[in-house]
Design a protein around this motif. Sequence first.
Motif, PDB file in Angstrom:
ATOM      1  N   LYS A 133       0.823  -1.201   0.000  1.00 19.97           N
ATOM      2  CA  LYS A 133       0.000   0.000   0.000  1.00 19.97           C
ATOM      3  C   LYS A 133       0.866   1.263   0.000  1.00 19.97           C
ATOM      4  N   ASN A 134       0.192   2.392  -0.258  1.00 24.02           N
ATOM      5  CA  ASN A 134       0.797   3.726  -0.115  1.00 24.02           C
ATOM      6  C   ASN A 134       2.131   3.852  -0.859  1.00 24.02           C
ATOM      7  N   ASN A 135       2.120   3.381  -2.101  1.00 25.04           N
ATOM      8  CA  ASN A 135       3.286   3.504  -2.985  1.00 25.04           C
ATOM      9  C   ASN A 135       4.500   2.716  -2.491  1.00 25.04           C
ATOM     10  N   GLY A 136       4.256   1.690  -1.668  1.00 27.54           N
ATOM     11  CA  GLY A 136       5.342   0.810  -1.260  1.00 27.54           C
ATOM     12  C   GLY A 136       5.789  -0.051  -2.438  1.00 27.54           C
ATOM     13  N   THR A 137       7.033  -0.480  -2.400  1.00 28.65           N
ATOM     14  CA  THR A 137       7.608  -1.285  -3.478  1.00 28.65           C
ATOM     15  C   THR A 137       7.605  -2.758  -3.081  1.00 28.65           C
ATOM     16  N   CYS A 138       7.019  -3.609  -3.938  1.00 29.97           N
ATOM     17  CA  CYS A 138       6.951  -5.047  -3.668  1.00 29.97           C
ATOM     18  C   CYS A 138       8.213  -5.716  -4.201  1.00 29.97           C
ATOM     19  N   LEU A 139       8.835  -6.549  -3.345  1.00 26.37           N
ATOM     20  CA  LEU A 139      10.066  -7.245  -3.710  1.00 26.37           C
ATOM     21  C   LEU A 139       9.882  -8.740  -3.476  1.00 26.37           C
ATOM     22  N   ASN A 140       9.952  -9.549  -4.540  1.00 26.51           N
ATOM     23  CA  ASN A 140       9.894 -11.007  -4.379  1.00 26.51           C
ATOM     24  C   ASN A 140      11.156 -11.493  -3.672  1.00 26.51           C
ATOM     25  N   THR A 143      11.302 -17.020  -0.813  1.00 29.69           N
ATOM     26  CA  THR A 143      10.180 -17.804  -0.286  1.00 29.69           C
ATOM     27  C   THR A 143       8.842 -17.094  -0.403  1.00 29.69           C
ATOM     28  N   ALA A 144       8.837 -15.764  -0.413  1.00 26.87           N
ATOM     29  CA  ALA A 144       7.564 -15.034  -0.466  1.00 26.87           C
ATOM     30  C   ALA A 144       7.802 -13.634  -1.052  1.00 26.87           C
ATOM     31  N   TYR A 145       7.618 -12.580  -0.242  1.00 27.06           N
ATOM     32  CA  TYR A 145       7.802 -11.215  -0.722  1.00 27.06           C
ATOM     33  C   TYR A 145       7.993 -10.294   0.485  1.00 27.06           C
ATOM     34  N   ASN A 146       8.510  -9.094   0.216  1.00 25.67           N
ATOM     35  CA  ASN A 146       8.627  -8.032   1.214  1.00 25.67           C
ATOM     36  C   ASN A 146       8.131  -6.735   0.592  1.00 25.67           C
ATOM     37  N   CYS A 147       7.613  -5.851   1.431  1.00 31.15           N
ATOM     38  CA  CYS A 147       7.215  -4.523   0.980  1.00 31.15           C
ATOM     39  C   CYS A 147       8.228  -3.507   1.501  1.00 31.15           C
ATOM     40  N   SER A 148       8.807  -2.739   0.591  1.00 32.48           N
ATOM     41  CA  SER A 148       9.722  -1.669   0.970  1.00 32.48           C
ATOM     42  C   SER A 148       8.932  -0.372   1.019  1.00 32.48           C
ATOM     43  N   CYS A 149       8.775   0.181   2.211  1.00 34.52           N
ATOM     44  CA  CYS A 149       7.910   1.342   2.419  1.00 34.52           C
ATOM     45  C   CYS A 149       8.689   2.651   2.286  1.00 34.52           C
ATOM     46  N   ASN A 150       7.974   3.728   1.941  1.00 35.51           N
ATOM     47  CA  ASN A 150       8.592   5.044   1.957  1.00 35.51           C
ATOM     48  C   ASN A 150       8.742   5.509   3.409  1.00 35.51           C
ATOM     49  N   ILE A 151       9.342   6.674   3.601  1.00 29.76           N
ATOM     50  CA  ILE A 151       9.672   7.130   4.958  1.00 29.76           C
ATOM     51  C   ILE A 151       8.442   7.516   5.767  1.00 29.76           C
ATOM     52  N   TRP A 152       7.272   7.575   5.132  1.00 29.26           N
ATOM     53  CA  TRP A 152       6.073   8.031   5.852  1.00 29.26           C
ATOM     54  C   TRP A 152       5.162   6.877   6.258  1.00 29.26           C
ATOM     55  N   HIS A 153       5.522   5.629   5.890  1.00 31.06           N
ATOM     56  CA  HIS A 153       4.645   4.502   6.190  1.00 31.06           C
ATOM     57  C   HIS A 153       5.451   3.312   6.703  1.00 31.06           C
ATOM     58  N   SER A 154       4.752   2.415   7.399  1.00 33.58           N
ATOM     59  CA  SER A 154       5.383   1.208   7.930  1.00 33.58           C
ATOM     60  C   SER A 154       4.364   0.082   7.892  1.00 33.58           C
ATOM     61  N   GLY A 155       4.745  -1.103   8.391  1.00 33.23           N
ATOM     62  CA  GLY A 155       3.868  -2.271   8.383  1.00 33.23           C
ATOM     63  C   GLY A 155       4.275  -3.254   7.308  1.00 33.23           C
ATOM     64  N   ASN A 156       3.757  -4.474   7.430  1.00 28.30           N
ATOM     65  CA  ASN A 156       4.101  -5.522   6.461  1.00 28.30           C
ATOM     66  C   ASN A 156       3.704  -5.156   5.038  1.00 28.30           C
ATOM     67  N   HIS A 157       2.636  -4.348   4.914  1.00 31.74           N
ATOM     68  CA  HIS A 157       2.155  -3.949   3.588  1.00 31.74           C
ATOM     69  C   HIS A 157       2.155  -2.432   3.444  1.00 31.74           C
TER      70      HIS A 157
END
Length: 355
Positions: A133-140, A143-157
């Motif tokens: 969410k919120n313009n986070g970058t999805c990285l495979n 085993t699964a994936y990670n979300c790389s968040c911008n400096i204004w957001h956090s959380g798994n997604h």
Amino acid sequence: MDMSIQEEPIYTNTESTTKGKKKKKNVPKLLLASVVTVILIGAFASVYAMVFQLQISVQDLKDQINLKKNLSPSITNADLDMDECTSGTHNCHQHATCINTVGSFQCSCNANYTGDGRQCRPNFCSANVDLCKNNGTCLNTSTAYNCSCNIWHSGNHCEQDINECTSGTHNCHQHATCINTPGSFLCFCNENYTGNGKQCGSSFCSANVNLCQHNGTCSCNVWHTGEHCQREIDHVITTRKRNWANARKYCQSIGGDLATWGMRNATVRNWIITNLLQTRPDADYWIGINDIEQEGVWKYIDGVPTTTENSDFPPGEPNNDGTENCGNLRYKYGFKMNDLKCNVKDFAICERLLS
């Protein structure tokens, strides 16, 4: 009936003929022919018996097969197939589904994975475009994936908004109020201050025309602050850029010098960085440290040599890159100490002299 057997002589030497002559008789050949005949008749009888028995066995087998067909008329190759999927003899990937076929099996990668079924790799990001969410970058990942968040957001997604106001990551002025917004924040100068929120100047006098009585001037000297100039301050940030020498002259002109003891004390230094430097636009600041007297021997201008305990150089500094003999706090290094050419123009930290 007489059951006695008359013994026949093996040889008869002579036999009368009509002509009165004696002739030899070949008895053994006749006997051998009779024996062979008996043996052959016995052999044929045995073979016939065996063939007859075999025919019976074959017929019994046919009868049994027909009986089984009558009992299970739908038996096919599929009924005799081994299921590799349930027996665990397949080689499908752990993230694939095994599908049994007659005589073999097939492998199909599960949802969010891609490949030939024997090898399956994660494909969460392209299969789920709104996963982060919120313009986070999805990285495979492997085993699964990670979300790389911008400096204004956090959380798994990246679904959680960071409150810069409560976390202390805003850059509002000390006399401004921080207001959190989704993905950012706003700064507003407090009452009796004016500016853009990141820089707020005092407006007590213009906002309170009768604040100072008897034609008094509503202004404090450089080393005092507060509503009635009651609070003494130790450090002042210059508002003009100067080279190192001229910056020191200015600090001396207002009754101080470039910062020394405040730089040696980590607690004071961090307070200055947090409350005076980080609230201003990005910049570097001269301090009272140099190796002008002797190259490579860094001292504070009050004569105190630098040590690892009373300074804060990052790894690789000072590096004397092109005759850099004067020290500053560099924004790029998180306001750690740095050597720089003395003729560069920067802001400065002036420090009140201790009595």
